[in-house]
Write a protein that holds these residues in place. Sequence first.
Motif, PDB file in Angstrom:
ATOM      1  N   PRO A  38       0.845  -1.195   0.000  1.00 48.64           N
ATOM      2  CA  PRO A  38       0.000   0.000   0.000  1.00 48.64           C
ATOM      3  C   PRO A  38       0.880   1.245   0.000  1.00 48.64           C
ATOM      4  CG  PRO A  38       0.047  -0.990   2.183  1.00 48.64           C
ATOM      5  CD  PRO A  38       0.825  -1.901   1.278  1.00 48.64           C
ATOM      6  N   ILE A  39       0.430   2.266  -0.685  1.00 48.15           N
ATOM      7  CA  ILE A  39       1.130   3.548  -0.677  1.00 48.15           C
ATOM      8  C   ILE A  39       0.857   4.189   0.676  1.00 48.15           C
ATOM      9  CG2 ILE A  39       1.259   5.819  -1.767  1.00 48.15           C
ATOM     10  CD1 ILE A  39       0.290   4.362  -4.371  1.00 48.15           C
ATOM     11  N   PRO A  40       1.892   4.645   1.371  1.00 48.15           N
ATOM     12  CA  PRO A  40       1.666   5.216   2.706  1.00 48.15           C
ATOM     13  C   PRO A  40       0.618   6.337   2.681  1.00 48.15           C
ATOM     14  CG  PRO A  40       4.011   4.940   2.316  1.00 48.15           C
ATOM     15  CD  PRO A  40       3.302   4.650   1.012  1.00 48.15           C
ATOM     16  N   ARG A  41      -0.223   6.296   3.679  1.00 49.46           N
ATOM     17  CA  ARG A  41      -1.284   7.302   3.766  1.00 49.46           C
ATOM     18  C   ARG A  41      -0.715   8.700   3.995  1.00 49.46           C
ATOM     19  NH1 ARG A  41      -6.009   5.039   3.406  1.00 49.46           N
ATOM     20  NH2 ARG A  41      -6.306   2.869   3.990  1.00 49.46           N
ATOM     21  N   ASP A  42       0.433   8.766   4.646  1.00 49.48           N
ATOM     22  CA  ASP A  42       1.019  10.071   4.964  1.00 49.48           C
ATOM     23  C   ASP A  42       2.178  10.429   4.040  1.00 49.48           C
ATOM     24  OD1 ASP A  42       2.771   8.152   5.863  1.00 49.48           O
ATOM     25  OD2 ASP A  42       3.130   9.089   7.804  1.00 49.48           O
TER      26      ASP A  42
END
Length: 139
Positions: A38-42
Amino acid sequence: MDDLGYLEDPGDKLGMLDGQAFRAARVIVDIGMHLELPIPRDNPFGFHPGERWNPELGWEFLRAHCRVPDENLRFELNRYLGWPGQAPAYKVGERIWLQARDEAKARKGADFDLKEFHREALNLGSLGLDPFKAAMSRL
């Protein structure tokens, strides 16, 4: 090239830094896509937070962060799709090279010759990462 004095012109140095940014983007895309992370949320770019890496997002990321013509970027993306781990292996090899160079400088002191080091390292030829690290530690 910078250490050998070939990047005196600011444009040449900028080109080197642009190339480094391109290689860093390839590492991100290679690892992300092949591990389906997953692409980091931050993430600092606000780039598709929480979505999983895939070829379409890899393409979008490369186009947004690399100053390379589309046909070259498409080639690079396809290469990483078919050759998992190539981009990270390149960066690991670079780190081994730089660490070995620093260690040789410390060991040899005033006798260290940068051009000689590079010549000897290049003369090692093509090696896997572990044999490369061992051979570089002897320079």
